[in-house]
Design an enzyme around this catalytic site. Structure first.
Site, PDB file in Angstrom:
ATOM      1  N   HIS A 101       0.884  -1.168   0.000  1.00 39.39           N
ATOM      2  CA  HIS A 101       0.000   0.000   0.000  1.00 39.39           C
ATOM      3  C   HIS A 101       0.925   1.221   0.000  1.00 39.39           C
ATOM      4  O   HIS A 101       2.025   1.144   0.555  1.00 39.39           O
ATOM      5  CB  HIS A 101      -0.834   0.114   1.276  1.00 39.39           C
ATOM      6  CG  HIS A 101      -1.741  -1.037   1.580  1.00 39.39           C
ATOM      7  ND1 HIS A 101      -1.297  -2.195   2.157  1.00 39.39           N
ATOM      8  CD2 HIS A 101      -3.079  -1.180   1.438  1.00 39.39           C
ATOM      9  CE1 HIS A 101      -2.333  -3.012   2.343  1.00 39.39           C
ATOM     10  NE2 HIS A 101      -3.424  -2.427   1.910  1.00 39.39           N
ATOM     11  N   ASP A 104       2.331   1.901   3.352  1.00 37.57           N
ATOM     12  CA  ASP A 104       3.281   0.933   3.934  1.00 37.57           C
ATOM     13  C   ASP A 104       4.701   1.367   3.613  1.00 37.57           C
ATOM     14  O   ASP A 104       5.643   1.013   4.318  1.00 37.57           O
ATOM     15  CB  ASP A 104       3.168  -0.474   3.319  1.00 37.57           C
ATOM     16  CG  ASP A 104       1.776  -1.023   3.311  1.00 37.57           C
ATOM     17  OD1 ASP A 104       1.025  -0.714   4.241  1.00 37.57           O
ATOM     18  OD2 ASP A 104       1.441  -1.766   2.366  1.00 37.57           O
TER      19      ASP A 104
HETATM   20  C1  XLS Z   1      -7.669  -6.473   4.429  1.00 41.20           C
HETATM   21  C2  XLS Z   1      -7.143  -6.733   3.106  1.00 41.20           C
HETATM   22  C3  XLS Z   1      -6.045  -5.783   2.628  1.00 41.20           C
HETATM   23  C4  XLS Z   1      -5.883  -5.846   1.143  1.00 41.20           C
HETATM   24  C5  XLS Z   1      -5.105  -4.727   0.536  1.00 41.20           C
HETATM   25  O1  XLS Z   1      -8.403  -7.269   4.990  1.00 41.20           O
HETATM   26  O2  XLS Z   1      -6.732  -8.065   3.066  1.00 41.20           O
HETATM   27  O3  XLS Z   1      -4.853  -6.022   3.295  1.00 41.20           O
HETATM   28  O4  XLS Z   1      -5.272  -7.048   0.734  1.00 41.20           O
HETATM   29  O5  XLS Z   1      -5.615  -3.495   0.879  1.00 41.20           O
END
Ligand code: XLS
Ligand code: CA
Ligand code: CA
Length: 438
Positions: A101, A104
């Site tokens: 993300h 991140d």
């Molecule tokens: C949350 C999601 C998230 C997505 C990406 O539950 O798994 O991490 O994979 O935003």
């Protein structure tokens, strides 16, 4: 090269008899299965957020793991140390992809211009690291659920200003994804849903989500992004009702809004089970619609009603997953370990054990799924089960060369049909067990 994991050796394949905790027992990247190497079948990815970020904080307690990597958290020096640690980690495991993300990668600033400048700097740093390696981005995404401005959603927000912030984040995350060679771009709509219909115009919100996606596709194509866009379905958490409930719902959505040429599904095991399905169900629904794109490889806990993001351990699930993937001819994306260590597994060694577990579980799943397909009894059973449609009245139904009246006359003549044949579930489950444990 940085040396955060100096005490941990390069992880290699040693085979099922090995007792070395730092070795693969099943993942043998060069082994050929059904015409492709394991490494080609299983493009594994590291999730930046869990592996380099999550340190064990939960609703009742703070971090147990130290993921500072020698720097003060919330600084660019820390963001760069995460890059160093991440690349060292992936190289030690032979992992070729990562997912991120925007937030991140860098600490989010108050002003989006500053956040974007940080993203430029950090992605330059990643590009530099990528040189001389074969590591690339699997997919990128924008976090449009953590910042308070997204409390009512991103594409589905009631505020046009917030919608513009969402657009700005998607634009930048797409730029970075393309810059880092990303295969795909994910929309996970964590806040794209609602709590109560007393304050919500569902139709309006869904139209706006589709508009944001359409704008993203147009922009992505204009900057040379040729990969797939993915929707990652999830039924709930954080919202009570999330619009992308499951694969069937999300596929209906992209078809309704004409996005189906550009979008596929990113199926997460834990989200499928939260929707009341098996992992295999959502994979199958995606595959039969030509939309099985990528997989978030994790597992939930059926005793708990939330998204526990555990490393995959369940070989039955992994086998049936790989059965679907093999039948679908592979993924355009890969297998992203959207998984985190359990809170008491807080050491660097545990980070490696977790990936060895996940990679071995999927490798074993791949081996066993190929054996099930090569064995052929299950496929043959399914083919035979529908044999009545191969000729006679069944063939006419399939080809559309009949009428309701003709079928009714046929039924009249029969008087009563024979029972449709045993489903033989227990027999078929025995075959699976036999192949798994021989
Ligand atoms: C949350 C999601 C998230 C997505 C990406 O539950 O798994 O991490 O994979 O935003
Ligand atoms: Ca996920
Ligand atoms: Ca999840």
């Amino acid at each position: 090269m940085s040396k955060f994991f100096e005490n941990i050796p390069q992880i290699k394949y040693e085979g099922p008899e090995s007792k070395n905790p730092f070795a693969f027992k099943y993942y043998d990247p060069e082994r050929v299965i059904m015409g492709k190497t394991m490494a080609e079948h299983l493009p594994f990815a590291m999730a930046w957020w869990h592996n380099l970020g999550a340190a064990g904080t939960d609703m009742f307690g703070r971090d147990t793991a130290d993921k500072s990597f020698g720097q003060e958290k919330g600084t660019m020096a820390h963001a760069k140390a995460k890059v160093d640690a991440g690349f060292e980690f992936m190289q030690k495991l032979g992992i070729k992809y990562f997912c991120f993300h925007d937030v991140d990668l860098v600490p989010e600033a108050d002003d989006i211009k500053e956040t974007n400048a940080r993203l430029d700097e950090l992605s330059d740093y990643i590009l530099e690291k990528m040189k001389g390696t074969d590591i690339k981005c699997l997919w990128g995404t924008a976090n449009m659920f953590s910042n308070p401005r997204f409390m009512n959603g991103a594409g589905s927000t009631n505020s046009a200003d917030v919608f513009c912030f969402a657009a700005a984040q998607v634009k930048k995350a797409l730029d970075i994804t393309v810059k880092l060679g990303g295969r795909g771009y994910v929309f996970w709509g964590g806040r794209e849903g609602y709590e109560t219909l007393l304050n919500t115009d569902v139709k309006f919100e869904q139209e706006n989500i589709a508009k944001l996606m359409r704008l993203a596709v147009d922009y992505g194509r204009s900057i040379g992004f040729t990969g797939d866009f993915y929707i990652e379905p999830k039924p709930k958490e954080p919202m009570k009702h999330q619009y992308d409930f499951d694969a069937a719902t999300a596929i209906g959505f992209v078809k309704q809004y004409g996005l189906d040429k550009d979008f596929k599904m990113n199926i997460e095991a834990n989200h499928a089970t939260l929707a009341g399905h098996t992992f295999q169900h959502d994979l199958r629904i995606s595959a039969i619609n030509g939309m099985l794109g990528s997989i978030d490889a994790n597992q939930g806990d059926l005793l708990l009603g939330w998204d526990t993001d555990e490393f995959p351990f369940n070989v039955y699930e992994a086998t049936m997953c790989m059965y679907e993937v093999l039948k679908a001819g592979g993924l355009t994306g890969g297998f992203n370990f959207d998984s985190k260590n359990r809170r008491p597994s807080y050491t660097f060694e545990d980070m490696f054990y977790a990936f060895i577990l996940g990679m071995d579980t999927f490798a074993l799943g791949l081996i066993k799924a190929a054996e099930i397909i090569e064995d052929g009894r299950i496929d043959q059973f399914i083919a035979d089960r529908y044999a009545s449609y191969k000729s006679g009245i069944g063939a006419k139904i399939r080809s559309g060369e009949t009428t309701l009246a003709e079928l009714a006359a046929y039924a009249d003549k029969l008087g009563a049909p024979a029972l449709p044949g045993s489903g033989r579930q227990e027999y078929l489950e025995t075959i699976v067990n036999n192949i798994l444990f021989r």
